[in-house]
Design a protein around this motif. Sequence first.
Motif, PDB file in Angstrom:
ATOM      1  N   THR A 295       6.688  26.994  -0.980  1.00 56.44           N
ATOM      2  CA  THR A 295       6.321  25.577  -0.983  1.00 56.44           C
ATOM      3  C   THR A 295       6.786  24.929   0.309  1.00 56.44           C
ATOM      4  OG1 THR A 295       8.396  24.919  -2.034  1.00 56.44           O
ATOM      5  CG2 THR A 295       6.532  25.422  -3.498  1.00 56.44           C
ATOM      6  N   LEU A 296       6.149  23.833   0.649  1.00 51.14           N
ATOM      7  CA  LEU A 296       6.586  23.033   1.793  1.00 51.14           C
ATOM      8  C   LEU A 296       7.398  21.863   1.250  1.00 51.14           C
ATOM      9  CD1 LEU A 296       6.389  22.828   4.869  1.00 51.14           C
ATOM     10  CD2 LEU A 296       4.377  21.376   4.566  1.00 51.14           C
ATOM     11  N   LYS A 297       8.635  21.710   1.729  1.00 45.69           N
ATOM     12  CA  LYS A 297       9.547  20.732   1.179  1.00 45.69           C
ATOM     13  C   LYS A 297       9.380  19.382   1.876  1.00 45.69           C
ATOM     14  CE  LYS A 297      11.060  24.774  -0.215  1.00 45.69           C
ATOM     15  NZ  LYS A 297      10.317  26.015   0.148  1.00 45.69           N
ATOM     16  N   PRO A 298       9.320  18.293   1.112  1.00 43.92           N
ATOM     17  CA  PRO A 298       9.055  16.974   1.724  1.00 43.92           C
ATOM     18  C   PRO A 298      10.112  16.536   2.715  1.00 43.92           C
ATOM     19  CG  PRO A 298       9.670  16.755  -0.594  1.00 43.92           C
ATOM     20  CD  PRO A 298       9.434  18.205  -0.354  1.00 43.92           C
TER      21      PRO A 298
ATOM     22  N   VAL B 245       0.077  19.934  -0.015  1.00 42.27           N
ATOM     23  CA  VAL B 245       0.885  19.494  -1.150  1.00 42.27           C
ATOM     24  C   VAL B 245       2.338  19.873  -0.903  1.00 42.27           C
ATOM     25  CG1 VAL B 245       1.221  19.651  -3.634  1.00 42.27           C
ATOM     26  CG2 VAL B 245      -1.086  19.724  -2.691  1.00 42.27           C
ATOM     27  N   LEU B 246       3.257  18.963  -1.210  1.00 42.82           N
ATOM     28  CA  LEU B 246       4.681  19.154  -0.983  1.00 42.82           C
ATOM     29  C   LEU B 246       5.410  19.247  -2.319  1.00 42.82           C
ATOM     30  CD1 LEU B 246       5.157  16.417   1.780  1.00 42.82           C
ATOM     31  CD2 LEU B 246       4.462  18.799   2.076  1.00 42.82           C
ATOM     32  N   HIS B 247       6.435  20.098  -2.365  1.00 41.58           N
ATOM     33  CA  HIS B 247       7.227  20.278  -3.583  1.00 41.58           C
ATOM     34  C   HIS B 247       8.708  20.155  -3.240  1.00 41.58           C
ATOM     35  CE1 HIS B 247       3.422  22.286  -4.615  1.00 41.58           C
ATOM     36  NE2 HIS B 247       3.713  21.997  -5.863  1.00 41.58           N
ATOM     37  N   GLY B 248       9.435  19.434  -4.059  1.00 41.25           N
ATOM     38  CA  GLY B 248      10.859  19.266  -3.860  1.00 41.25           C
ATOM     39  C   GLY B 248      11.648  20.490  -4.268  1.00 41.25           C
ATOM     40  N   ALA B 249      12.977  20.403  -4.134  1.00 38.10           N
ATOM     41  CA  ALA B 249      13.840  21.556  -4.367  1.00 38.10           C
ATOM     42  C   ALA B 249      13.763  22.044  -5.808  1.00 38.10           C
ATOM     43  CB  ALA B 249      15.273  21.201  -3.999  1.00 38.10           C
ATOM     44  N   ALA B 250      13.809  21.145  -6.780  1.00 33.64           N
ATOM     45  CA  ALA B 250      13.792  21.567  -8.185  1.00 33.64           C
ATOM     46  C   ALA B 250      12.475  22.252  -8.526  1.00 33.64           C
ATOM     47  CB  ALA B 250      14.018  20.366  -9.097  1.00 33.64           C
TER      48      ALA B 250
END
Length: 510
Positions: A189-192, A12-17
């Motif tokens: 988190t892993l950023k997209p 699962v990837l999570h953006g900066a915000a």
Amino acid sequence: MSVLPPTRLPRVLHGAAASRALDQRALADGPADRLMERAGLAAVHLLGRRFPAARRVLVLCGGGHNGGDGYVVARLLQQRGYRVACLRAVPVTALRGVPATVAARAAAVPDCPPAQLAAALRDTDLVVDALLGTGLSRPVAADWAAWMQQVQHSGCPVLALDVPSGLCADQGAVRTAVLPATATLSFITLKPGLLTGQGPDVAGELYWDDLGVAPALTAEVAASAWLPDTRDLAAWLPPRRRGGHKGRYGHVGVIGGDHGLGGAAILASQAAAQCGAGKVSVLSRPAVRDALLIRQPEVMARVLDDAGALPAALTGLDTLVIGPGLGQQPWGRELWQQLRDRQLPRVLDADALNLLAAESGAPLGVTTVLTPHPGEAARLLGCSTGEVEAARFEAVAALAQRYQCTVLLKGVGTLVAAPGQLTALVRAGHPGMASGGMGDVLSGIIGALLAQGLPAFEAAVAGALVHGRAAEAVARRRGERGLLASELLAELPAELNPVSDSHGFLPRHR
């Protein structure tokens, strides 16, 4: 807490915000500096393992949490006997909160004034990039950009903390300056943006550490995308029943192959046949029929020299692949006009997308898959290719919303979006796939999966994954450069079929 290598990244990837929101939640659950100390320790462990010969380290520290991570790294390295210096991009007196606390603890680390950066780099084994991380929100300041350029030109390897400075964590775009990394360690988190667009080239080898944050806490924050893998293929494509027959697995019709473009339709039909469709027919010019009988006798040919014969030629087809070699001459345009609103599961590729771009953008329906490359996506959206590449997630979402269908945006880190679905990011593949005919093979794969009953979104995700893995299989044998689309055909069945062992059926792993 442990650093995971590129082969074991989270799904699962999570953006900066979302990542910042998760950071705040995690910070509330313990001492304020706990996560920063863990991040620094994880980076030091990776540094020692990945760069064992490095003993002289320069740490570039910005002003936010990323800079705080850098100060922890600098202090821990100094305690371990490394020769360390810090370029303090923001005066320590201007720091606030946790970054100020950890910077104070690193006060004994020697300073590297920016004016002395060039000289320091000549005596440095490794640079740790802790300038910006996910904090990029405006163009990189001119002086920072100059420092980043000096580091890049020095040839020193770079370990980036969280995200390489200058890379957009959400989109994988570089808008001004960037500091390419040899390796990147992403935290929590892993950023997209690390996995699509320019991200893979800028990030280098990618590692991840959850810093001990509970998965339940991560699950509370909205994800940006997910990474499919062979477990999904096994779920979507279980072993066939013993009593199956070709009528159960669908009849794919490939429509295209105008004069001089027949190879595209042939490649798409061959891919559909190799991917399990019960029957495959090509609707095309007479010359394509003759070539097809020699190339792939299992595929049927229906001559469509006169576009007026299309309705009869569509009899018995369950799924359509429209566009490979269709062209934009009167023959192709007339066929498209008749096919535009045809309500069958279908893949639109190549010239079908170019013809679609000239229209109003009316919805196409949930059983349609579009497979544009960035240039085709730009024509569909009425913008430039550069604008698509600068905002790949936004572009694919906009197309899916406009046409109310599944959209597969090709490129590094292929994206698949559909209304109501979390965007999938497919990592499979390599640069050798940048050659003619690859898109035709992909459209044939997806057409075959649609014919076998997969919903459009799953068919597109599975198709992109199988396509990329087949190309990887060829490259393992003889390298990436010079790869031909037709070489993928023989690899497709192995990627689509589970293998049996004493415990049941498992996806094939090479």
